[in-house]
Scaffold this active site. Structure first.
Site, mmCIF file in Angstrom:
data_model
loop_
_atom_site.group_PDB
_atom_site.id
_atom_site.type_symbol
_atom_site.label_atom_id
_atom_site.label_comp_id
_atom_site.label_asym_id
_atom_site.label_seq_id
_atom_site.Cartn_x
_atom_site.Cartn_y
_atom_site.Cartn_z
ATOM 1 N N LYS A 155 -47.281 6.013 81.659
ATOM 2 C CA LYS A 155 -48.572 6.666 81.394
ATOM 3 C C LYS A 155 -49.525 5.723 80.673
ATOM 4 O O LYS A 155 -50.687 5.592 81.057
ATOM 5 C CB LYS A 155 -48.309 7.935 80.567
ATOM 6 N N SER A 156 -49.034 5.057 79.631
ATOM 7 C CA SER A 156 -49.899 4.142 78.866
ATOM 8 C C SER A 156 -50.479 3.049 79.755
ATOM 9 O O SER A 156 -51.666 2.719 79.677
ATOM 10 C CB SER A 156 -49.094 3.457 77.768
ATOM 11 N N ARG B 103 -46.022 17.526 65.703
ATOM 12 C CA ARG B 103 -44.656 17.356 66.229
ATOM 13 C C ARG B 103 -43.591 17.415 65.143
ATOM 14 O O ARG B 103 -42.414 17.590 65.471
ATOM 15 C CB ARG B 103 -44.533 16.062 67.035
ATOM 16 N N GLN C 297 -53.531 3.058 70.128
ATOM 17 C CA GLN C 297 -54.769 3.603 70.685
ATOM 18 C C GLN C 297 -55.975 3.063 69.937
ATOM 19 O O GLN C 297 -56.961 2.636 70.545
ATOM 20 C CB GLN C 297 -54.735 5.132 70.630
ATOM 21 N N ARG D 69 -57.659 16.440 67.545
ATOM 22 C CA ARG D 69 -57.165 15.064 67.380
ATOM 23 C C ARG D 69 -58.230 14.188 66.732
ATOM 24 O O ARG D 69 -59.344 14.059 67.248
ATOM 25 C CB ARG D 69 -56.733 14.500 68.733
ATOM 26 N N ASP E 67 -43.292 8.211 70.452
ATOM 27 C CA ASP E 67 -43.234 9.395 71.318
ATOM 28 C C ASP E 67 -41.809 9.907 71.525
ATOM 29 O O ASP E 67 -41.615 10.997 72.062
ATOM 30 C CB ASP E 67 -43.880 9.087 72.670
#
Ligand code: S3P
Length: 429
Positions: free
Chosen positions: A19-20, A347, A166, A120, A316
């Site tokens: 995904k990244s 989380r 990010q 976020r 993750d």
């Protein structure tokens, strides 16, 4: 959706594309001067948001059977879209894209997304982008919708308070059009996919310890990108294979970039059986993304401690470390992971409440959790809170549990791994 205890797992599987790396390939494709061919692009909700976003900004995107071709606008020619750019649930798109938008002199852009995205924080990207010369506004100074008005950018040096690939990537993308060399420092190393891809696209990128410098360029030329299997998605299957007695799995072509393979190293430390050719820590920055097959077998586990410097290399997969801890001998502790509170859901809260509901002895701390291994899990019901990684953790817990697990909100797996339930079912015997 219910996941019953499995007798054993066996067979071969190819994990979905990373995904990244898919997000980065689409973004750099849109910024490049010549078409970019992306083989094995991830077709999932998050990465579909990225393709739509770059289309809104003037790139042409052609989705073919086995590849995606992006014809970009070049570094400084993104078009101002009619309305807001919808990033959906994709935090990576929310944080990386503004780095490019900051360079679009005199044009304005708004980014917004779903309810989770609106919680976020974006202040950590807003601050360096303002210092570089863009105008950036956020709701309450911190949350989406996020507005960016591009400017003529200055090169800066900045030190991130929290390690984040990010945030680092956002600044590095803006650095491409700044007036010199920009340096970003982090308290601990985070995944370096952006640096590797920029190097391949002809940018000047240098790493010195925890610092990365990017020199401005006239254009990016990326050619083609082949996306490896996603180590974070593969991790769910790895854990299923390790926890369910009698299991043996082969997972093909998984990305094993050392800045992503922290989880596999932790699992080995816990005495988990996972064979594969993991990349060694590289001093020099390298352009390639290494891959390996992973051969996984069930076995007994020992508890371990994960400290802050290891956290960004496995961020993750930390919910899965908690799940492994339930089955391991002794205590498993994760510290320095306060970032988990601002992921797709909180989380720390979600993992602790979720696993406790299945019979785990787990306590939350401000920056992580501590699990006392009890040799297994009873089972029960787990609420995913719309978070793809909690949903998939619940499914794997179900296969390894005594009584099975009902996951509420399994649909959210489509954010990163649309075929997850089918792939898992194919391995159960
Ligand atoms: C990502 C970086 C990580 C990770 C996220 C994807 C990326 O976030 O949690 O799922 O693609 O750069 P941070 O490094 O910002 O914590």
């Amino acid at each position: 959706m219910r996941f019953e205890p499995a007798a054993r797992l066996s067979g071969e599987l190819r994990a979905p594309p990373d995904k990244s790396i898919s997000h980065r390939a689409a973004l750099l494709g849109a910024m490049a001067s010549e078409p970019v061919r992306i083989e094995h692009y991830l077709h999932a909700a998050d990465t579909a948001s990225t393709l739509q976003a770059v289309r809104d900004l003037g790139a042409l995107v052609e989705v073919r059977e086995d590849e995606v071709v992006v014809r970009g606008t070049g570094l400084r020619e993104a078009r101002e879209p009619q309305g807001p750019i919808d990033v959906g649930n994709a935090g990576t798109l929310l944080r990386l894209l503004p780095g490019w938008l900051a360079a679009q002199h005199g044009r304005s852009f708004t980014l917004d997304g779903d309810d989770s995205i609106r919680r976020r924080p974006v202040d950590r990207i807003a601050e360096p982008l303002r210092r570089m010369g863009a105008e950036v506004q956020a709701r309450d100074g911190r949350f989406p919708p996020l507005q960016v008005r591009g400017g003529r950018l200055r090169a800066i040096s900045c030190e991130l308070a929290v390690a984040s690939a990010q945030v680092k990537s956002c600044v590095l993308l803006a650095a491409l059009t700044a007036d010199g060399a920009t340096t970003v420092g982090e308290p601990a190393r985070s995944r370096d996919h952006t640096e590797r891809m920029l190097l391949r696209a002809g940018a000047g990128v240098h790493r010195h310890g925890r610092h990365v410098t990017v020199v401005n360029v006239d254009e990016l030329l990326l050619g083609s990108v082949s996306v490896p299997g996603d180590a974070s998605s593969a991790a769910f299957m790895v854990v299923a294979g390790v926890l369910v007695p009698g299991s043996r799995l082969l997972i093909a072509d998984v990305g094993v970039n050392w800045t992503r393979a922290g989880f596999l190293r932790i699992l080995r430390r816990m005495r988990g059986i996972v064979l594969g050719d993991l990349e060694d820590e590289t001093g020099e920055l390298v352009p390639d993304e290494p891959v390996s097959d992973l051969d996984v077998a069930h076995g007994a586990l020992e508890g371990t401690v994960v400290e802050a410097d290891e956290v960004p290399l496995t961020i993750d997969e930390l919910p899965l470390v908690a799940l492994l801890g339930c089955f391991a001998e002794g205590e498993t502790v994760v510290r320095g992971a306060q970032e988990l509170r601002v992921k797709e859901s909180d989380r720390i809260a979600g993992v602790v409440a979720g696993l406790r509901g299945l019979g785990a002895q787990i306590e939350a701390t401000d920056d992580g959790f501590a699990v006392r291994g009890t040799g297994g899990l009873r089972g029960g019901t787990l609420q995913a809170h719309g978070d793809h990684r909690l949903a998939m953790m619940g499914a794997v817990a179900g296969l390894a549990s005594a009584e099975g697990v009902e996951v509420i909100g399994m649909d959210s797996a489509a954010v990163s791994y649309p075929g997850f339930v089918e792939d898992l079912a194919a391995l159960v015997h």
